[in-house]
Design a protein around this motif. Sequence first.
Motif, PDB file in Angstrom:
ATOM      1  N   UNK A  54       0.740  -1.313  -0.008  1.00  0.00           N
ATOM      2  CA  UNK A  54      -0.050   0.080   0.107  1.00  0.00           C
ATOM      3  C   UNK A  54       0.803   1.282  -0.112  1.00  0.00           C
ATOM      4  N   UNK A  55       1.737   1.395   0.999  1.00  0.00           N
ATOM      5  CA  UNK A  55       2.691   2.702   1.134  1.00  0.00           C
ATOM      6  C   UNK A  55       3.558   2.817   0.026  1.00  0.00           C
ATOM      7  N   UNK A  56       4.071   1.772  -0.513  1.00  0.00           N
ATOM      8  CA  UNK A  56       4.806   1.670  -1.873  1.00  0.00           C
ATOM      9  C   UNK A  56       4.117   2.087  -2.931  1.00  0.00           C
ATOM     10  N   UNK A  77      17.635   4.257   3.392  1.00  0.00           N
ATOM     11  CA  UNK A  77      18.086   5.289   2.542  1.00  0.00           C
ATOM     12  C   UNK A  77      17.685   6.699   3.459  1.00  0.00           C
ATOM     13  N   UNK A  78      18.596   7.618   3.471  1.00  0.00           N
ATOM     14  CA  UNK A  78      18.416   8.742   4.158  1.00  0.00           C
ATOM     15  C   UNK A  78      18.537  10.019   2.966  1.00  0.00           C
ATOM     16  N   UNK A  79      17.617  10.838   2.990  1.00  0.00           N
ATOM     17  CA  UNK A  79      17.553  11.997   2.016  1.00  0.00           C
ATOM     18  C   UNK A  79      18.605  13.157   2.699  1.00  0.00           C
ATOM     19  N   UNK A  83      13.927   6.647   4.647  1.00  0.00           N
ATOM     20  CA  UNK A  83      12.875   5.631   3.864  1.00  0.00           C
ATOM     21  C   UNK A  83      13.588   4.297   3.837  1.00  0.00           C
ATOM     22  N   UNK A  84      12.392   3.281   3.538  1.00  0.00           N
ATOM     23  CA  UNK A  84      12.958   1.864   3.310  1.00  0.00           C
ATOM     24  C   UNK A  84      12.697   1.648   1.725  1.00  0.00           C
ATOM     25  N   UNK A  85      13.821   1.184   1.208  1.00  0.00           N
ATOM     26  CA  UNK A  85      13.679   1.308  -0.054  1.00  0.00           C
ATOM     27  C   UNK A  85      13.711  -0.420  -0.470  1.00  0.00           C
ATOM     28  N   UNK A  86      12.947  -0.804  -1.519  1.00  0.00           N
ATOM     29  CA  UNK A  86      12.816  -2.348  -1.891  1.00  0.00           C
ATOM     30  C   UNK A  86      13.141  -2.528  -3.507  1.00  0.00           C
ATOM     31  N   UNK A 124       8.815   3.207   1.137  1.00  0.00           N
ATOM     32  CA  UNK A 124       8.075   3.939   1.871  1.00  0.00           C
ATOM     33  C   UNK A 124       8.755   4.514   3.137  1.00  0.00           C
ATOM     34  N   UNK A 125       7.853   5.362   3.923  1.00  0.00           N
ATOM     35  CA  UNK A 125       8.591   6.156   5.058  1.00  0.00           C
ATOM     36  C   UNK A 125       7.416   5.670   6.402  1.00  0.00           C
ATOM     37  N   UNK A 126       8.123   5.736   7.365  1.00  0.00           N
ATOM     38  CA  UNK A 126       7.265   5.239   8.356  1.00  0.00           C
ATOM     39  C   UNK A 126       5.987   6.228   8.626  1.00  0.00           C
ATOM     40  N   UNK A 127       4.930   5.573   8.915  1.00  0.00           N
ATOM     41  CA  UNK A 127       3.688   6.143   9.153  1.00  0.00           C
ATOM     42  C   UNK A 127       3.050   6.323  10.731  1.00  0.00           C
ATOM     43  N   UNK A 128       2.276   7.075  10.918  1.00  0.00           N
ATOM     44  CA  UNK A 128       1.669   7.064  12.168  1.00  0.00           C
ATOM     45  C   UNK A 128       0.489   6.007  12.155  1.00  0.00           C
TER      46      UNK A 128
END
Length: 428
Positions: free
Chosen positions: A278-280, A309-311, A317-320, A336-340
């Motif tokens: 979903x988030x990707x 990865x860090x911008x 961000x977690x990259x697949x 995707x990045x962490x979500x609440x």
Amino acid sequence: MAHPEGSTTLTPSSSQLLPYPHRSDNTYATSTRLSHQLSRTLYSKGKPQHPSQGLTAPHSNENVQKSTIFSNDMPGPPSHRHKNGSTGERFTHTVQFTPKAGRPTRYAKDLCPLPSTRCLHVLASERLQLWTPLHGRETARNVPTNLSPEDIHQISVVIGKSWEESTLAAYGSGLLNFHVYCDQKDIPEDQRAPASPLLISAFVSSLAGAYSGSTIDNYVYGIRAWHVLHGVRWQMDTAELEALLRAAEKTAPPASKKKKRLDKPRDAAVYSCLTTTFYAAARLGEFTVPNLGAFNGAVHVKPSDVRIELDRNGLRSTVFHIPKTKTSPNGEDVSWSRQSGDTDPEAALAHHLALNKPPEDAHLFSYLKNSRYRPLTKTEFIRMVAAAARRAGLEPRQGHGIRIGATLEYLLRGTPFEVMKVKGRWAS
């Protein structure tokens, strides 16, 4: 009267000797001539004539006899019959409702409905079908006269097949609570179906603060399903009901708000796959396999294909890396990045990896079953998510709905359309 040599007098019994579709030329000519003259008489200009006027009399009694025989007694096309001689008929198959063999449990002391022939003591999953409203489809007066009670009852039986057993049980619990509430408030049978919006709102309000939001949702959806199954109009105001259900969620007791633990290996894998896909904004087929024997490390995502990865702003961000996709044989990256909230894909992935511990070269969402790793198939994923949706009173969605829903979610958050095109990897 003497007949010409070689001619035969036709009688109704001897007409059966003529093979179908053979017919006498004289008879055909006579019949055709009569038809043409009748048409000219009926549709001629001027004053209409009686159909018998203007018709040319037949040349002989023999021709009249032949015409009568072939117009009335000529055998029609052969009927379609089965080998046993019975005529085949459509619309004879029926779907059956078969009550379960188990015995229903006793009602709780504070949840016991008043005795009623319309609310028999049956299994919770059978209440939707066997608890009948006073004014339902089968008691309606304005039904086609040629439909039998069995024909009308079949409608309810077929509709009842649209819900899973677990959903029917949850809806049955809601129906029990609704009728007990109506008993306590002295609500007569004819006011329970169709239930007025005021009655449904009062029922939901009586549950708020005592039950979880999802439980109240199921109870309301159960009452609505009962109306639909028995052909009773559902009159609830949608906006008012949504507001009540939101309020019920907020006022739920603290104990019901505890996060549900996904302690089963397969559940953890499915939920992590769902949140990641979903988030990707990825395709479901990119994170599942077609079947148990189809896993290919050169095609499917593995734990070794995941990186952090860090911008430039330090955001994580977690990259697949998907080794091979429909549009790129050399693979593509999604992230995707962490979500609440409970749908945080980072927490879901961490839980899955800690519980299942898939090997680095195995399928990313492999899970343990009988001490062996099993890759998550697309079929199993859809089945599990659909079952969870039905338990929550929601309509199941297809796999591509995840990607569509993700796109809508990001757009509603204010993500620019062009950015979403890049994230979703759409060319146009």
